[in-house]
Design an enzyme around this catalytic site. Structure first.
Site, short mmCIF file in Angstrom:
data_model
loop_
_atom_site.label_atom_id
_atom_site.label_comp_id
_atom_site.label_asym_id
_atom_site.label_seq_id
_atom_site.Cartn_x
_atom_site.Cartn_y
_atom_site.Cartn_z
N ASP A 61 -0.60 2.05 0.84
CA ASP A 61 -0.51 0.65 0.44
C ASP A 61 -1.85 0.26 -0.13
OD1 ASP A 61 1.26 -1.55 0.23
OD2 ASP A 61 0.15 -2.59 1.80
N HIS A 65 -9.42 4.24 -5.78
CA HIS A 65 -9.14 3.95 -4.37
C HIS A 65 -8.06 4.88 -3.82
CE1 HIS A 65 -7.40 1.59 -7.55
NE2 HIS A 65 -6.26 1.50 -6.89
N TYR A 122 -3.66 -4.61 -12.17
CA TYR A 122 -4.87 -5.38 -12.48
C TYR A 122 -5.90 -4.56 -13.26
CZ TYR A 122 -2.93 -8.54 -8.94
OH TYR A 122 -2.11 -9.39 -8.24
P1 IMP Z 1 1.03 -0.50 -4.05
O1 IMP Z 1 0.75 -0.71 -2.62
O2 IMP Z 1 0.53 0.81 -4.58
O3 IMP Z 1 2.46 -0.79 -4.42
O4 IMP Z 1 0.17 -1.60 -4.84
C1 IMP Z 1 0.37 -3.00 -4.67
C2 IMP Z 1 -0.09 -3.75 -5.90
O5 IMP Z 1 -1.51 -3.58 -6.08
C3 IMP Z 1 0.53 -3.28 -7.21
O6 IMP Z 1 1.73 -3.95 -7.45
C4 IMP Z 1 -0.53 -3.64 -8.22
O7 IMP Z 1 -0.43 -5.01 -8.58
C5 IMP Z 1 -1.82 -3.46 -7.46
N1 IMP Z 1 -2.38 -2.11 -7.68
C6 IMP Z 1 -2.26 -1.02 -6.87
N2 IMP Z 1 -2.92 0.03 -7.37
C7 IMP Z 1 -3.48 -0.41 -8.51
C8 IMP Z 1 -4.29 0.24 -9.49
O8 IMP Z 1 -4.64 1.43 -9.42
N3 IMP Z 1 -4.67 -0.54 -10.53
C9 IMP Z 1 -4.31 -1.84 -10.68
N4 IMP Z 1 -3.55 -2.48 -9.81
C10 IMP Z 1 -3.14 -1.76 -8.72
#
Ligand code: IMP
Length: 205
Positions: A70, A181, A155
């Site tokens: 996450d 990350h 982002y």
């Molecule tokens: P998730 O937990 O990987 O689904 O990420 C949650 C949200 O964080 C995504 O819907 C994006 O808006 C943002 N996000 C996660 N990883 C990235 C990244 O590597 N670049 C930019 N936005 C990210």
């Protein structure tokens, strides 16, 4: 090879994350390849809680060890928002563009030197006997006033990686995937597993 279930509905993630486990004797398998239509609601209040509940839900559905991640964007001037709500910052069903627009609007009065931010990823490894390990990766940066670059997602176009002078959307994908990350969290998980070759199979007794 030991299967390790990747608890995500996003097919791109399997491609991005498989290389981190390439040197281990395991096969990363998408949860939906085993349980079509698998889904879980991300109801946790923290990245740790969401990564854990996703990994545990995949273990329950498959009876195999699973890994989940996450991620959130934490902006200093917004007290850490959007954080765990990053995917729905502009509301349920918001697009990446909606979320970026809301972020830029909220940061409108904030000067450059106060626009520090970081992406955080938590990866959780869960085993059918309940054993759980978590790993974290962080990428520091600054939020620009307008998007730059065509790559990446989310982002990325407004997230400046200062030491490279480029946004994540301007970096080649291989470079983003080296410094990100997510890479940090999964490299840590992979290194931890490499030192414990029997961990995925063991029942912890
Ligand atoms: P998730 O937990 O990987 O689904 O990420 C949650 C949200 O964080 C995504 O819907 C994006 O808006 C943002 N996000 C996660 N990883 C990235 C990244 O590597 N670049 C930019 N936005 C990210």
């Amino acid at each position: 090879m030991t299967p390790l279930v990747l608890a995500t509905g996003n097919p791109d993630k399997l491609r991005e994350l498989s290389p981190f486990f390439a040197n281990l004797d395991l096969e990363l398998v998408a949860v939906r390849a085993l349980v079509p239509g698998w889904e879980v609601e991300e109801t946790g209040a923290t990245l740790e809680a969401n990564a854990t509940l996703k990994a545990r839900a995949a273990v329950t559905a498959t009876r195999l060890p699973a890994v989940a991640d996450d991620t959130g964007l934490f902006v200093d001037a917004l007290g850490g928002a959007p954080g765990v709500r990053s995917s729905r910052f502009a509301g349920e069903g918001a697009t990446y563009a909606d979320n970026v627009a809301r972020l830029l609007a909220e940061l409108e009065p904030v000067p450059a030197e106060e626009r520090g931010a970081r992406f955080r990823t938590v990866a959780a490894l869960a085993r059918p006997d309940g054993a759980l390990e978590r790993f974290e990766g962080v990428l520091e940066g600054r939020i620009l006033r307008a998007p730059r670059g065509k790559g990446g997602f989310g982002y990325d176009p407004v997230f400046l990686v200062e030491e490279r002078g480029r946004t994540l959307a301007e970096l080649p994908l291989e470079e983003k995937n080296r410094i990100s990350h997510r890479a940090g969290a999964f490299r840590a998980a992979s290194a931890w597993l490499a030192e414990r070759p029997g961990w995925l199979k063991s029942a912890g007794v």
